[in-house]
Write an enzyme that holds these catalytic residues in place. Structure first.
Site, PDB file in Angstrom:
ATOM      1  N   ASN A 290       0.817  -1.228   0.000  1.00 42.83           N
ATOM      2  CA  ASN A 290       0.000   0.000   0.000  1.00 42.83           C
ATOM      3  C   ASN A 290       0.850   1.277   0.000  1.00 42.83           C
ATOM      4  O   ASN A 290       0.815   2.069   0.962  1.00 42.83           O
ATOM      5  CB  ASN A 290      -0.923  -0.009   1.228  1.00 42.83           C
ATOM      6  CG  ASN A 290      -2.371  -0.164   0.812  1.00 42.83           C
ATOM      7  OD1 ASN A 290      -2.750   0.176  -0.309  1.00 42.83           O
ATOM      8  ND2 ASN A 290      -3.179  -0.705   1.709  1.00 42.83           N
TER       9      ASN A 290
ATOM     10  N   ASP B  88      -8.253  -3.860  -0.398  1.00 39.30           N
ATOM     11  CA  ASP B  88      -8.429  -4.334   0.983  1.00 39.30           C
ATOM     12  C   ASP B  88      -9.422  -5.494   1.011  1.00 39.30           C
ATOM     13  O   ASP B  88      -9.226  -6.485   1.729  1.00 39.30           O
ATOM     14  CB  ASP B  88      -8.963  -3.212   1.886  1.00 39.30           C
ATOM     15  CG  ASP B  88      -8.131  -1.941   1.800  1.00 39.30           C
ATOM     16  OD1 ASP B  88      -6.922  -2.042   1.531  1.00 39.30           O
ATOM     17  OD2 ASP B  88      -8.698  -0.851   2.004  1.00 39.30           O
TER      18      ASP B  88
END
Ligand code: AMP
Length: 312
Positions: A164, A258
Site C-alpha cells: 500500500n 483491501d
C-alpha cells in the site's frame, strides 16, 4: 480450532458526502477494511478477528471502538491521552471523489509504543499489516514492530503484508521503498497492487512485481492489477494468472484491494487452494468497486460462495 486474524494499523474517522451539504460519519482505513471484510466472510467460532491500534480518550475514539465491537471485531486499542483519531473527508467534484486527510498527529501513530499488549499469537494465526501501518510509526517503533512480527513469523504465525505505497506518508521516495522492502522481507505473504509498484519501483509488469517480492523472501505473492489479471507466484515455483470478470462501469475503487485481500485470505487460509482463493478475492473486489464506499455489507453482495467462508 479458532484461529486469530489480527490486523494492525490505523482506523480513521470518515466523513462522506450525502445529499446537500451533509456529511455522514463512518470509520475506515486500509487494514481495518480488511479486518472488517474478514469478519463478514467468516464464522466467529472459526476466526477471531481483532484490530490492533491506538485511539484517543475522546468521544469519537469511543465511537470507533463501539463500531469495531458491533462489527464483531475485537478491539486491541491503546489509549493515548490528549490525542484523537485521524480523519479523512471525501469530496465530490463532477462525480470524481477526492480525499483530504488529517492524520499527522493521530493516536494510531502510538500503536506500537507498548508491544506487550499484543494478544497471544500462536502457530497458524494470521497477522496482517500494511505499508501504511509502517509509514505512520516513528522509526524506532517501526523497527520494534517489525522485530515482533519477525518473531511471530518464526514461531509459525502467517505474517501478511500489503505494501500500500503512499508517498505522502513518507519523508521521501527512497525511504518509502527501502522500508517497504524491509517490511516485506519479514512477511510470508505479500499482496501488492501493480499500479503502485510500477509507479514507485519501476516494475514493467505484474510478473516483475511478484518476482521482486519472491527474491526478497516472500513465500507467496499475489499481485492485483485493477481489471487486469492477478499474478500469483509462490517460492515453490507455482505461478499462474487469473483474469477477473471485468466490470465496465466502476462506481468507486475505494477499498477494492483491501476487500480482495480479505476474501483471498479467508478462502486460502481455510482451503489452501490458491486459484479458488484468488477467484474469491476477485468476486468480492468486483462488487466493492460497483458500490460507493469502503465497507459494503457482504450480505448485500450475495455472491461470496461458501468456499470463501471458514468453517469451524
Ligand atoms: P487494484 O488494487 O486497483 O489493483 O484492484 C484490486 C482488485 O479489485 C483487482 O485485483 C480486481 O479483482 C478488482 N477490480 C479492480 N477494478 C476492477 C474492474 N474494473 N473490474 C473488475 N474487478 C476490478
Amino acid at each position: 480450532m479458532t484461529r486469530r486474524f489480527l490486523a494492525i494499523g490505523e482506523c480513521m474517522v470518515e466523513l462522506a458526502p450525502e445529499q446537500g451539504a451533509s456529511y455522514k460519519l463512518g470509520f475506515a482505513g486500509d487494514t481495518f477494511n480488511t479486518a472488517w471484510y474478514a469478519r463478514q466472510l467468516t464464522e466467529p467460532e472459526a476466526l477471531k478477528v481483532g484490530y490492533f491500534s491506538a485511539v484517543g480518550s475522546d468521544d469519537l475514539s469511543r465511537q470507533m471502538a463501539d463500531f469495531m465491537c458491533a462489527a464483531g471485531i475485537e478491539p486491541h486499542l491503546a489509549k493515548v491521552q490528549e490525542s484523537g483519531p485521524g480523519l479523512y473527508m471525501i469530496q465530490l467534484k463532477d462525480g470524481e471523489r477526492s480525499f483530504q486527510y488529517w492524520r499527522s498527529t493521530s493516536a494510531a501513530r502510538h500503536l506500537a509504543d507498548d508491544l506487550d499488549r499484543f494478544p497471544s499469537i500462536v502457530y497458524g494465526d494470521v497477522v496482517y499489516f500494511s505499508g501504511i501501518t509502517a509509514a505512520i510509526l516513528p522509526e524506532l517503533r517501526r523497527v520494534e514492530l517489525l522485530g515482533r512480527l519477525a518473531e511471530l513469523s518464526n514461531a509459525g504465525a502467517q505474517v501478511v503484508f500489503d505494501p500500500n505505497l503512499r508517498p505522502h506518508l513518507w519523508p521521501d521516495a527512497e525511504t518509502m521503498t527501502r522500508w517497504t522492502m524491509t517490511a516485506a522481507a519479514i512477511a510470508d505473504i505479500v499482496l501488492p497492487s501493480h499500479e503502485d509498484e510500477a509507479a514507485h519501483f519501476g516494475d514493467v509488469s505484474s510478473d516483475a512485481t511478484a518476482q521482486r517480492y519472491i527474491e526478497n523472501g516472500a513465500t507467496l505473492v499475489v499481485v492485483k492489477n485493477g481489471p487486469d489479471p492477478v499474478v500469483v507466484q509462490a517460492s515453490d515455483g507455482d505461478r499462474f494468472q487469473y483474469q477477473p470478470a471485468v466490470l465496465d462501469k466502476v462506481v468507486d475503487t475505494t477499498a477494492a484491494g483491501d476487500a480482495f485481500n480479505a476474501a483471498f485470505l479467508a478462502d486460502y487460509l481455510q482451503h489452501s487452494r490458491l486459484r479458488d482463493a484468488v477467484r474469491a478475492g476477485c468476486v468480492l473486489a468486483r462488487h466493492v468497486v460497483s458500490h460507493k464506499g469502503a465497507l459494503i455489507p457482504v450480505s448485500q453482495l450475495g455472491l461470496i460462495n461458501d468456499r470463501a467462508r471458514f468453517s469451524a
